[in-house]
Write a protein that holds these residues in place. Structure first.
Motif, short mmCIF file in Angstrom:
data_model
loop_
_atom_site.label_atom_id
_atom_site.label_comp_id
_atom_site.label_asym_id
_atom_site.label_seq_id
_atom_site.Cartn_x
_atom_site.Cartn_y
_atom_site.Cartn_z
N ILE A 89 50.81 48.21 25.69
CA ILE A 89 50.10 49.09 26.62
C ILE A 89 49.21 48.47 27.67
N ASN A 90 49.73 48.87 28.94
CA ASN A 90 49.03 47.95 30.36
C ASN A 90 47.71 47.45 30.42
N LEU A 97 54.15 51.58 26.75
CA LEU A 97 55.48 51.65 26.83
C LEU A 97 55.96 51.85 25.21
N THR A 98 56.61 52.35 24.47
CA THR A 98 57.70 52.55 23.60
C THR A 98 59.28 51.75 23.45
N GLY A 99 59.60 51.69 22.34
CA GLY A 99 60.60 51.65 22.14
C GLY A 99 61.18 52.23 20.63
N CYS A 127 62.15 45.75 20.90
CA CYS A 127 60.66 45.05 21.57
C CYS A 127 60.68 46.18 22.67
N VAL A 128 59.26 46.28 23.52
CA VAL A 128 58.77 46.22 24.84
C VAL A 128 57.53 44.94 25.04
N GLY A 129 57.12 44.69 25.87
CA GLY A 129 56.53 44.49 26.78
C GLY A 129 56.24 44.37 27.68
N PHE A 130 55.38 44.94 28.93
CA PHE A 130 54.72 44.86 30.32
C PHE A 130 54.40 43.61 31.01
#
Length: 368
Positions: A89-90, A97-99, A127-130
């Protein structure tokens, strides 16, 4: 904090410490909110920055949004056609954001559930990340279908998504097995990643160069989470150990043997509650042949200031797959292979326990 120590209490000590927190008196006060909104096993849960919202994803393809206080579902995000492995989440909780295993990384409008943009990958996104400031994000590519484990860094223009480039700015290679978690470090100056190859690696996000490598476990590393101020991070592993490190120096501060394979670990954000939690249990494939007590599906609490295991909280009837502390530190949430989300709100005794322990160690009267 003391130097790195190993705590492996025998079965009698474990029963005694378990009674301190998970005994009848304590468990009577920690009553979880049980949420059944997913049809399959949970893969990740995460709070927003304020701690009032809880996001979850699972193997049922549909990320969900909940009120973190009472577990009421706010909405769902439809668009993936495979297991959703990760989410982030930002800063202002407006974008998600999802992967997923459908090889897609998607950006969502939190309030409406609208998919704003999709980034196609050549393998499942693990994995994802802001990044801080929401000007970049990272995604992690699985090493299947002829791919090598890769961390991608992408530029992100939230106000210009229609003309957004669909190619990463930096490609990071080096891990020899599946990357399970990649996180932005303090001020976006580094990227930290852990992998099934038992190593922790630190990267330069501008050049993709490897700046450090440490073999932190002996088996597959399953999770890594920072403390709220990012000065510490904790790792969990199938070798049954949970380890606490300094972010700046990668110094090992503490390690505990949880006596079960671990899937996740998280650090309390409260300085007067210097605890971290870890959870896992027997492998999911063997759950149907094992009683919940034998499978060790509890969440374990550790005190990293005194180096003690405090006890455990049971409830899931399958392995604990993911853990998260609320940013305000007054609750934590667990997600299990059983498809349940359990939101635990701490009683007042929890917040006074560490101060009481310090006073007892110094021979002071707690009431004074």
């Amino acid at each position: 904090l003391a130097a790195a120590t190993e705590t492996a209490p025998d079965s009698e000590q474990r029963r005694e410490t378990s009674q301190q927190l998970a005994g009848a008196r304590a468990m009577g006060k920690i009553r979880p909110v049980m949420v059944k909104g997913h049809e399959r096993a949970l893969t990740m849960i995460k709070y927003n920055r304020e701690g009032d919202l809880l996001f979850s994803c699972s193997k049922d393809h549909v990320p969900s949004l909940w009120y973190s206080d009472n577990g009421e579902r706010i909405g769902t995000y439809h668009g993936h056609c495979g297991t959703v492995w990760c989410l982030d989440i930002n800063f202002d909780s407006t974008k998600l954001l999802t992967g997923s295993a459908d090889n897609m990384c998607k950006l969502w409008e939190v309030s409406t559930g609208e998919c704003l943009h999709s980034w196609k990958h050549t393998a499942p996104v693990r994995c994802v990340g802001f990044a801080m400031g929401d000007g970049q994000f990272l995604s992690v590519l699985d090493n299947i279908m002829g791919n090598v484990p890769t961390v991608f860094v992408w530029d992100l223009e939230l106000n210009n998504l229609a003309n957004h480039p669909d190619c990463p700015t930096v490609t990071i290679l080096g891990h020899t097995s599946k990357v399970t978690r990649a996180l932005w470090g303090p001020l976006n100056e580094k990227i930290f990643s852990v992998s099934d190859d038992t190593t922790l690696r630190v990267w330069n996000p501008k050049t993709g160069e490897q700046e450090a490598i440490v073999e932190v476990h002996t088996k597959k590393i399953t999770d890594m989470q920072f403390s709220s101020d990012q000065t510490l991070f904790v790792t969990s592993c199938t070798d049954q150990f949970v380890r606490l490190f300094k972010t700046k120096t990668l110094e090992l501060l503490h390690q505990f043997n949880a006596e079960r394979p671990l899937n996740s670990a998280a650090i309390s954000p409260l300085p007067h509650c210097p605890y971290f939690i870890a959870g896992g249990g027997q492998d999911a494939m063997s759950v149907t042949t094992t009683a919940a007590k034998q499978g060790k599906f509890e969440t374990i609490f550790f005190d990293y200031a005194f180096g003690d295991e405090l006890g455990c909280i049971a409830g899931h009837f399958g392995p604990v797959n993911t853990l998260a502390f609320a940013p305000h530190g007054r609750s934590y949430t667990s997600g299990g292979e059983d498809g349940y989300i359990r939101i635990h709100h701490f009683p007042d005794d929890y917040f006074e326990a560490f101060e009481k322990k310090v006073n007892e160690a110094y021979g002071r009267d707690h009431k004074k």
